[in-house]
Design a protein around this motif. Structure first.
Motif, short mmCIF file in Angstrom:
data_model
loop_
_atom_site.label_atom_id
_atom_site.label_comp_id
_atom_site.label_asym_id
_atom_site.label_seq_id
_atom_site.Cartn_x
_atom_site.Cartn_y
_atom_site.Cartn_z
N LEU B 176 -25.44 -11.11 16.73
CA LEU B 176 -26.54 -12.02 17.04
C LEU B 176 -26.16 -12.91 18.23
CD1 LEU B 176 -29.30 -12.47 15.79
CD2 LEU B 176 -28.31 -14.20 14.32
N GLU B 177 -24.94 -13.43 18.21
CA GLU B 177 -24.49 -14.32 19.28
C GLU B 177 -24.55 -13.65 20.65
OE1 GLU B 177 -23.28 -17.66 19.27
OE2 GLU B 177 -24.45 -17.48 17.42
N LYS B 178 -24.34 -12.36 20.66
CA LYS B 178 -24.29 -11.64 21.94
C LYS B 178 -25.55 -10.83 22.16
CE LYS B 178 -19.29 -11.23 21.97
NZ LYS B 178 -18.17 -10.28 21.86
N SER B 179 -26.67 -11.38 21.80
CA SER B 179 -27.92 -10.64 22.00
C SER B 179 -29.01 -11.58 22.49
CB SER B 179 -28.35 -10.00 20.68
OG SER B 179 -28.83 -11.01 19.82
N LYS B 180 -30.03 -10.97 23.04
CA LYS B 180 -31.21 -11.71 23.50
C LYS B 180 -31.83 -12.51 22.36
CE LYS B 180 -35.91 -10.23 24.70
NZ LYS B 180 -36.71 -9.26 25.46
N ALA B 181 -31.95 -11.88 21.19
CA ALA B 181 -32.60 -12.55 20.07
C ALA B 181 -31.80 -13.77 19.61
CB ALA B 181 -32.79 -11.56 18.91
N GLY B 182 -30.47 -13.61 19.52
CA GLY B 182 -29.63 -14.72 19.06
C GLY B 182 -29.66 -15.89 20.03
N ARG B 183 -29.64 -15.58 21.31
CA ARG B 183 -29.70 -16.67 22.29
C ARG B 183 -31.06 -17.36 22.22
NH1 ARG B 183 -26.75 -13.15 25.45
NH2 ARG B 183 -28.71 -12.24 26.15
N ALA B 184 -32.12 -16.58 22.02
CA ALA B 184 -33.46 -17.17 21.94
C ALA B 184 -33.50 -18.24 20.84
CB ALA B 184 -34.51 -16.10 21.69
N LEU B 185 -32.79 -17.99 19.72
CA LEU B 185 -32.75 -18.98 18.64
C LEU B 185 -32.10 -20.27 19.12
CD1 LEU B 185 -31.70 -16.73 15.61
CD2 LEU B 185 -33.99 -17.33 16.41
N HIS B 186 -31.00 -20.14 19.85
CA HIS B 186 -30.35 -21.33 20.39
C HIS B 186 -31.25 -22.08 21.36
CE1 HIS B 186 -26.60 -20.62 18.50
NE2 HIS B 186 -26.28 -19.55 19.19
N TYR B 187 -31.93 -21.33 22.21
CA TYR B 187 -32.79 -21.99 23.21
C TYR B 187 -33.90 -22.77 22.52
CZ TYR B 187 -30.61 -18.72 26.55
OH TYR B 187 -29.73 -18.00 27.31
N LEU B 188 -34.54 -22.16 21.53
CA LEU B 188 -35.67 -22.86 20.92
C LEU B 188 -35.19 -24.04 20.10
CD1 LEU B 188 -36.35 -22.24 17.62
CD2 LEU B 188 -36.63 -19.96 18.54
N ARG B 189 -33.97 -23.95 19.60
CA ARG B 189 -33.42 -25.07 18.86
C ARG B 189 -33.14 -26.24 19.80
NH1 ARG B 189 -27.65 -26.09 16.06
NH2 ARG B 189 -27.03 -27.40 17.78
N GLU B 190 -32.65 -25.93 20.99
CA GLU B 190 -32.28 -26.98 21.93
C GLU B 190 -33.52 -27.65 22.53
OE1 GLU B 190 -28.76 -27.38 24.00
OE2 GLU B 190 -28.64 -27.65 21.86
N ASP B 191 -34.50 -26.86 22.94
CA ASP B 191 -35.69 -27.44 23.56
C ASP B 191 -36.80 -26.40 23.52
OD1 ASP B 191 -37.71 -28.37 25.23
OD2 ASP B 191 -36.31 -29.36 26.58
N GLN B 192 -37.69 -26.60 22.56
CA GLN B 192 -38.72 -25.58 22.35
C GLN B 192 -39.64 -25.42 23.55
OE1 GLN B 192 -40.53 -25.38 18.56
NE2 GLN B 192 -42.44 -24.59 19.35
N LEU B 193 -40.02 -26.54 24.15
CA LEU B 193 -40.95 -26.46 25.28
C LEU B 193 -40.29 -25.75 26.46
CD1 LEU B 193 -43.75 -27.25 26.35
CD2 LEU B 193 -42.70 -29.30 27.30
N ALA B 194 -39.03 -26.07 26.71
CA ALA B 194 -38.32 -25.40 27.81
C ALA B 194 -38.19 -23.92 27.51
CB ALA B 194 -36.94 -26.03 27.99
N ALA B 195 -37.95 -23.57 26.25
CA ALA B 195 -37.82 -22.16 25.88
C ALA B 195 -39.13 -21.41 26.13
CB ALA B 195 -37.39 -22.04 24.42
N GLU B 196 -40.25 -22.03 25.74
CA GLU B 196 -41.54 -21.39 25.97
C GLU B 196 -41.82 -21.26 27.46
OE1 GLU B 196 -44.75 -21.35 23.75
OE2 GLU B 196 -43.51 -21.14 21.96
N SER B 197 -41.39 -22.27 28.20
CA SER B 197 -41.69 -22.29 29.63
C SER B 197 -40.80 -21.35 30.43
CB SER B 197 -41.54 -23.72 30.18
OG SER B 197 -42.49 -24.56 29.56
N ILE B 198 -39.82 -20.75 29.77
CA ILE B 198 -39.01 -19.76 30.46
C ILE B 198 -39.35 -18.36 29.94
CG2 ILE B 198 -36.94 -19.72 28.99
CD1 ILE B 198 -36.94 -20.19 32.80
N GLY B 199 -40.35 -18.30 29.07
CA GLY B 199 -40.88 -17.00 28.70
C GLY B 199 -40.62 -16.56 27.27
N ILE B 200 -40.14 -17.47 26.42
CA ILE B 200 -39.79 -17.07 25.07
C ILE B 200 -40.93 -17.38 24.10
CG2 ILE B 200 -38.17 -17.44 23.15
CD1 ILE B 200 -36.08 -18.16 25.32
#
Ligand SMILES: Nc1ncnc2c1ncn2[C@@H]1O[C@H](COP(=O)(O)OP(=O)(O)O)[C@@H](O)[C@H]1O
Ligand SMILES: [Mg+2]
Lengths: 259, 318
Positions: B176-200
């Motif tokens: 999970l840590e080394k995958s697109k899906a796992g990183r997406a979880l970290h991104y949305l945890r850190e800043d959901q709006l930024a994550a959406e605004s980068i395409g997630i």
């Protein structure tokens, strides 16, 4: 194939009683560096939020490459090649610079959800390929030495660069920058100028908000001036400098310029 | 800490592999409990730690897996091991349909909703809905495990089953840590709006986190049912969910942190048996102290898992 044009027609966005954007129309053409200026609170950021799907305007149309994108979600808009940065930097602050830029590769990555559980040869190749793309951005923005550093601990100027690198990693057609020079010193501002020209040189259209008049005049091909949510003038920088309405708006709002 | 982790894992695996031969049967049972609860706590970490969703109902998915194994074995005569796919997929499916309507909720609302789910689940099994859950007494008298016809009756066999499940879980966490899906979880945890605004599409990934977390917890449930040859409602009540939640917060959303948390909560009380009745008291104080002294947990999550070729030191600077 439609041209890479962004056309706003009569876009109106209200917050309660306040009309933050008032029947605004503008047209960004392919290859331009297009500037939006106006006093604080004029509605510039709100316009960008309406383009990038953070807000949905109550009225009007946002047309990108011949498609109506008003009402789409932010990630759907990114999928169509429009990526933005924020006036107040929004990075994933506990994560490293490289990981932040990697987020820009999200929509380019071919990995499926289940690859999060089981890796395959193809998913590993995709992973490596995208990390190499991150490396390209690290080089382009001269961020290599900070690759492993959490972004939250970096100075403002570098954070701005990371945010742009992250946006460019998406390989956008239209890059939207909300006050990219805010908080930068003179040297950093000059570097930013160069970077923006280089980005345009790659064929990316740039739409930006800027406070610093000198910089706007030097950088942009075309300008829109907004006050109280309305378009009060548009034209080339030379035309704008002569425009009496603009001069008045700026004289009338001297005190809210916070550098 | 990175170095320590580099040495730590091989040592941990070797010790865990030898452990049942060093312990008497009472301690073997404790060790199995440690393994099972470690898996559940790690599955909780995927939802709470990695994705930042305040989910306090993990015992539901754990219990669902355990009940599925117990029902299929006791009522329908399925061999224990063949219940595994069902005990993973059904909780994962429930993870999706329960998470779907609630993942957009803000932290505190999500918390209350997931507690509600947990309570409903316990009520359902307690009241013997559909006549297959055995009511307040639960289900007992499950078969022992068999592997290609060989009966694995001993506790050591159950231990290695539990250990294998932990290893699979750790492998999934690493993937999970080394995958697109796992990183997406970290991104949305850190800043959901930024994550959406980068395409997630953050909603999809939140639901994905619930599905994976629920599936792993369900698998742990199978091991639990196997160990006790029984299941009962109170093993999966809301208090258990609170413990799993606290372990991730206090431990700090890292594998070592979670393992330390599970050890403190489930093994220490056995070592100091005379204090066993005090365990919530002690753990409560430990939680308070840990949160004041180390607000990111005893062993905080480390980010910065990037490929080596990107780390260039300063030969690359301006
Ligand atoms: N989310 C919001 N809710 C209510 N009012 C808002 C919101 N965002 C912006 N505004 C208001 O809309 C107006 C335009 O703001 P903004 O677009 O940020 O201006 P600018 O970027 O030009 O400085 C301001 O009066 C601001 O207070
Ligand atoms: Mg603004």
């Amino acid at each position: 194939m439609a041209r890479n044009e962004l056309i706003l027609s009569d876009v109106t966005k209200r917050f309660g009683g306040l009309t933050a954007v008032d029947a605004l129309s503008l047209k960004v053409e392919e290859g331009q560096i297009y500037g939006v200026i106006g006093p604080n609170g004029a509605g510039k950021t709100t316009v960008f939020n309406c383009i990038t799907g953070i807000y949905k305007s109550e009225e009007g149309s946002v047309n990108w490459r011949g498609e109506e994108i008003r009402g789409l979600t932010p990630y759907q808009i990114v999928d169509r090649g429009i990526v933005r940065t924020f006036q107040t930097i929004r990075l994933f602050s506990q994560m490293s610079v490289a990981e932040n830029i990697m987020s820009g590769r999200h929509i380019k990555s071919s990995q499926k959800l289940w690859h999060g559980i089981i890796h395959t040869a193809a998913s590993r190749r995709d992973e490596l390929f995208n990390w190499h793309k991150v490396e390209e951005q690290l080089d382009f923005f001269d961020l290599g030495e900070f690759a492993a550093t959490p972004t939250g601990s970096l100075p403002y100027g570098i954070q701005r660069r990371v945010e742009m690198a992250r946006a460019l990693a998406v390989e956008p057609t239209l890059l939207i920058l909300d006050e990219p020079a805010a908080g930068l010193n003179d040297k950093e501002t000059l570097e930013l100028l160069e970077t923006i020209f280089k980005i345009r040189g790659k064929g990316v259209t740039v739409l930006l908000i800027e406070h610093d008049m000198d910089m706007v005049m030097e950088m942009t091909d075309y300008l829109a001036v907004i006050n109280f949510g309305k378009l009060i003038a548009e034209g080339t920088p030379a035309e704008i400098q002569q425009n009496p309405a603009v001069i008045e708006a700026y004289l009338g709002s001297e005190d809210d310029d916070d550098e | 800490m990175k170095k320590l982790q580099g040495f730590g894992y091989p040592i941990f695996f070797v010790v865990m592999a030898l452990l049942p031969h060093l312990l008497d049967s009472r301690w073997q049972a404790v060790a199995i409990t440690f393994l099972i609860f470690a898996v559940v706590a790690l599955s909780q970490d995927i939802i709470l730690g990695k994705s930042g969703m305040f989910h306090m109902g993990q015992a539901l998915f754990f219990g669902m897996g355990a009940y599925i194994t117990a029902i299929l074995n006791a009522q329908y005569g399925w061999p224990l091991l063949t219940t595994i796919p069902v005990a993973i997929l059904v909780p994962a499916f429930f993870g999706v349909i329960l998470a779907g309507p609630i993942v957009h909720l803000r932290g505190d609302y999500l918390l209350v909703t997931t507690i509600g789910f947990n309570i409903v689940f316990v009520q359902v099994v307690q009241n013997n809905l559909g006549g297959i859950t055995g009511g307040p007494n639960g289900i007992f008298g499950l078969d022992s495990m068999s592997f290609f016809g060989i009966q694995l009756v001993s506790q050591v066999a159950v231990y290695y089953f539990a250990f294998a499940v932990l290893l699979v879980t750790l492998l999934i966490m690493r993937n999970l840590e080394k995958s697109k899906a796992g990183r997406a979880l970290h991104y949305l945890r850190e800043d959901q709006l930024a994550a959406e605004s980068i395409g997630i599409n953050t909603r999809i990934y939140k639901i994905f986190a619930f599905a994976v977390g629920a599936g792993i917890a369900g698998l742990a449930g199978t091991v639990f049912a196997t160990q006790y040859s029984a299941v009962s409602p109170e093993a999966f009540n809301f208090m258990q969910s609170v413990l799993f939640f606290s372990i991730v917060i206090v431990g700090g959303s890292s594998v070592p942190g979670v393992l330390i948390g599970v050890f403190v909560m489930f093994v220490l009380p056995e070592i100091f048996r005379e204090f066993a009745t005090w365990r919530f008291f002690i753990f409560g104080f430990a939680m308070i102290a840990a949160m004041i002294l180390r607000p990111h947990g005893i062993w905080p999550a480390t980010f910065g898992k990037i490929p080596k070729f990107l780390i260039k030191g300063d030969n690359h600077g301006a």
